[in-house]
Design a protein around this motif. Structure first.
Motif, PDB file in Angstrom:
ATOM      1  N   ALA A  40       0.834  -1.202   0.000  1.00 30.81           N
ATOM      2  CA  ALA A  40       0.000   0.000   0.000  1.00 30.81           C
ATOM      3  C   ALA A  40       0.866   1.248   0.000  1.00 30.81           C
ATOM      4  N   ARG A  41       1.926   1.240   0.790  1.00 28.89           N
ATOM      5  CA  ARG A  41       2.817   2.405   0.847  1.00 28.89           C
ATOM      6  C   ARG A  41       3.493   2.620  -0.496  1.00 28.89           C
ATOM      7  N   TYR A  42       3.908   1.528  -1.154  1.00 32.35           N
ATOM      8  CA  TYR A  42       4.563   1.657  -2.454  1.00 32.35           C
ATOM      9  C   TYR A  42       3.634   2.299  -3.467  1.00 32.35           C
ATOM     10  N   TYR A  43       2.355   1.912  -3.439  1.00 28.71           N
ATOM     11  CA  TYR A  43       1.383   2.458  -4.391  1.00 28.71           C
ATOM     12  C   TYR A  43       0.710   3.729  -3.870  1.00 28.71           C
ATOM     13  N   LYS A  44       1.264   4.275  -2.779  1.00 32.92           N
ATOM     14  CA  LYS A  44       0.753   5.525  -2.200  1.00 32.92           C
ATOM     15  C   LYS A  44      -0.727   5.422  -1.824  1.00 32.92           C
ATOM     16  N   ILE A  45      -1.074   4.295  -1.229  1.00 34.44           N
ATOM     17  CA  ILE A  45      -2.420   4.060  -0.715  1.00 34.44           C
ATOM     18  C   ILE A  45      -2.350   4.028   0.805  1.00 34.44           C
ATOM     19  N   ASP A  46      -3.238   4.768   1.468  1.00 40.18           N
ATOM     20  CA  ASP A  46      -3.310   4.718   2.924  1.00 40.18           C
ATOM     21  C   ASP A  46      -4.033   3.429   3.309  1.00 40.18           C
ATOM     22  N   PRO A  47      -3.322   2.447   3.885  1.00 38.56           N
ATOM     23  CA  PRO A  47      -3.961   1.152   4.162  1.00 38.56           C
ATOM     24  C   PRO A  47      -5.101   1.262   5.168  1.00 38.56           C
ATOM     25  N   GLU A  48      -4.952   2.153   6.142  1.00 38.85           N
ATOM     26  CA  GLU A  48      -6.013   2.327   7.140  1.00 38.85           C
ATOM     27  C   GLU A  48      -7.272   2.871   6.469  1.00 38.85           C
ATOM     28  N   GLU A  49      -7.094   3.864   5.629  1.00 37.00           N
ATOM     29  CA  GLU A  49      -8.240   4.451   4.937  1.00 37.00           C
ATOM     30  C   GLU A  49      -8.856   3.446   3.972  1.00 37.00           C
ATOM     31  N   ALA A  50      -8.010   2.678   3.277  1.00 36.54           N
ATOM     32  CA  ALA A  50      -8.519   1.679   2.333  1.00 36.54           C
ATOM     33  C   ALA A  50      -9.375   0.639   3.039  1.00 36.54           C
ATOM     34  N   LEU A  51      -8.892   0.169   4.191  1.00 34.68           N
ATOM     35  CA  LEU A  51      -9.645  -0.843   4.938  1.00 34.68           C
ATOM     36  C   LEU A  51     -10.924  -0.257   5.522  1.00 34.68           C
ATOM     37  N   LEU A  52     -10.855   0.993   5.980  1.00 31.51           N
ATOM     38  CA  LEU A  52     -12.062   1.651   6.490  1.00 31.51           C
ATOM     39  C   LEU A  52     -13.126   1.752   5.403  1.00 31.51           C
ATOM     40  N   ARG A  53     -12.713   2.076   4.197  1.00 31.84           N
ATOM     41  CA  ARG A  53     -13.675   2.174   3.092  1.00 31.84           C
ATOM     42  C   ARG A  53     -14.312   0.824   2.793  1.00 31.84           C
ATOM     43  N   THR A  54     -13.482  -0.216   2.832  1.00 28.10           N
ATOM     44  CA  THR A  54     -14.018  -1.558   2.598  1.00 28.10           C
ATOM     45  C   THR A  54     -14.990  -1.951   3.706  1.00 28.10           C
TER      46      THR A  54
END
Length: 493
Positions: A429-443
């Motif tokens: 997630a960090r490599y692709y500049k994705i906030d993992p916490e935010e991504a999981l919250l959205r899911t």
């Protein structure tokens, strides 16, 4: 050295001028005046005094400060060794040119002599029937700032010369007060032409009586509801809740007991941001601010710190860590700002605390956020992959190791290997500049929406979830997905 004698013309008619000042002025051959638009100036002309006014400069410059600088420049450059300069009211009340001349005297450019005059303030207090000891602000209408106003005090706004300034004053006041709040336009206070007009705030700039003898009076706010936007009011509310006779729940709170609430309110702010609901965001940010003020009030009650200390600490830090804004440092882009920030932060923490790059990571972060921060800090030391391929390979390696432990039935080892999978996913997630916490919250929220659809659709049929097979439930899930696609498609039409 040139001497400039500054005389106050008083607030109104020449009859109000002190006798000594009057006798002094009528003996002069010529007197410079900032403006001829004053009741006493015409009387001086009739007495044979040559008046040299600077009114023309107001038309030649775009702002008042430039006008005042020009007036001071002409006074200093005049040929006379001794210059008489007369200003409305008292020289040291709302008279910017006098302050500029005082600054020149401090440089040794000129010598000043001050002959006082009657301030308009005495006449203003009388006209308005107010006592300044209750709290009174005298502010400049040409440079009025929203945050300088104390709404619980009398406010007298001077130098409201014309409709343009009145409009700026009106707009500034309307940021803090209701549009229909009643104010008073006071013109020529203390003179025979004295006039007081009470108007709603929105009508302030529509009056033709505005001139260089006009001031605006804003009475103190007494209605509690009108102070709800004020930070000082909120602080008093929190102090009351924590104080004698306050709320038992608030009184018993400690820094430790409030920890969970701060975390909950923070997540609710994130939810409001994701919902793009501005009203909800305002409410949730208020709840976070409440937590900050509660902690500050506890600190004050215990004698350790106050909200002023909190505000000072963050203000000082922001100025210190932004030398490219508040200092002489230059930066080319946001990435360089981050580099400077980290360097300053490292210097602040000291050598011992910064023996590890990981020392700055706060304790108590959610595990996924901590994983991201650990990897980010390690990357600053060069411990990082330059491309995604080896990270994907590492993920497959960790999945294989998990499957080995799964087959072996090793519970604790399974937990460790599953943690390794999550850690690698955070790295991806960090490599692709994705906030993992935010991504999981959205899911998570997406799951909640779709599951709620299943519950509601099943309930509408008078059934319960347990009556349906997994295949039937999965069919409802697909229906929820299709509805979301259609709604998203409509939103972009």
């Amino acid at each position: 050295m040139k001497e400039i004698i500054i005389i106050g013309l008083g607030a109104g008619d020449i009859e109000q001028m002190p006798l000594g000042i009057y006798r002094y002025l009528v003996k002069q051959e010529a007197v410079y005046v900032r403006t001829a638009e004053h009741p006493a100036v015409q009387a001086l002309k009739e007495e044979g005094v040559a008046v040299k006014a600077f009114d023309a400069l107001y038309e030649q410059h775009e702002d008042f400060d430039a006008v005042y600088q020009a007036i001071v420049g002409e006074l200093i450059a005049s040929a006379e060794d001794e210059v008489i300069y007369a200003v409305p009211g008292h020289p040291f009340v709302a008279e910017r040119t006098v302050q500029l001349l005082v600054a020149e005297e401090a440089k040794g450019t000129i010598k000043l002599k001050i002959l006082g005059g009657q301030s308009f303030l005495d006449a203003m207090y009388t006209a308005l029937r107010i006592d300044p000891i209750e709290g009174c602000q005298i502010v400049d209408g040409t440079a009025l700032q929203r945050d300088q106003l104390v709404l619980t005090e009398h406010i007298i706004i001077v130098q409201v010369y014309d409709a343009m300034i009145a409009s700026e004053v009106k707009l500034t006041l309307m940021e803090r007060l209701p549009d229909d709040y009643e104010v008073t336009i006071v013109t020529a206070a203390g003179s025979r032409d004295e006039e007081l007009i009470r108007v709603p705030l929105y009508d302030l700039d529509r009056r033709t009586t505005l001139n260089n003898l006009t001031a605006v009076y804003v009475p103190p706010v007494h209605k509690e509801e009108m102070l709800y936007r004020e930070f000082t009011k909120l602080r008093k509310v929190i102090a009351t809740l924590r104080g004698p006779g306050g709320c038992p729940w608030d009184q018993k709170q400690t820094h430790q007991s409030l920890k969970k609430y701060l975390l909950e309110e923070t997540y609710e702010v994130l939810e409001a941001i994701d919902e793009q609901d501005e009203e909800h965001l305002v409410e949730e940010l208020g709840d976070v601010l409440l937590q900050v003020l509660l902690h500050a009030q506890i600190g004050e009650d215990e004698g350790y710190f106050s909200i002023e200390d909190v505000i000072y600490a963050i203000t000082e830090k922001m100025i210190r860590r932004h030398p490219h804004v508040f200092g002489e440092t230059s930066v080319s882009d946001a990435e360089e700002v981050v580099v400077n920030w980290d360097a300053i932060k490292k210097q602040e923490k000291g050598k011992e605390e910064n023996s590890s790059l990981l020392a700055s990571i706060p304790k108590g972060l959610p595990a996924l956020m901590e994983a991201e921060q650990l990897q980010k800090q390690a990357a600053k030391g060069g411990f990082d992959w330059d491309e995604a391929a080896p990270i994907w390979m590492k993920l497959q390696e960790e999945i294989n190791e998990f499957m080995v432990e799964l087959k072996a039935g090793a519970g604790e080892e399974m937990k460790k290997e599953f943690g390794d999978i999550l850690f690698v996913l955070a790295n991806l997630a960090r490599y692709y500049k994705i906030d993992p916490e935010e991504a999981l919250l959205r899911t998570n929220r997406k799951f909640k929406r779709r599951f709620r659809y299943i519950e509601e659709s099943v309930g509408a049929e008078g059934r319960v979830l347990t009556e349906l097979t997994l295949e039937e439930l999965d069919e409802r899930w697909e229906q929820a997905k299709q509805l979301e696609r259609e709604e998203n498609s409509d939103a972009f039409r």
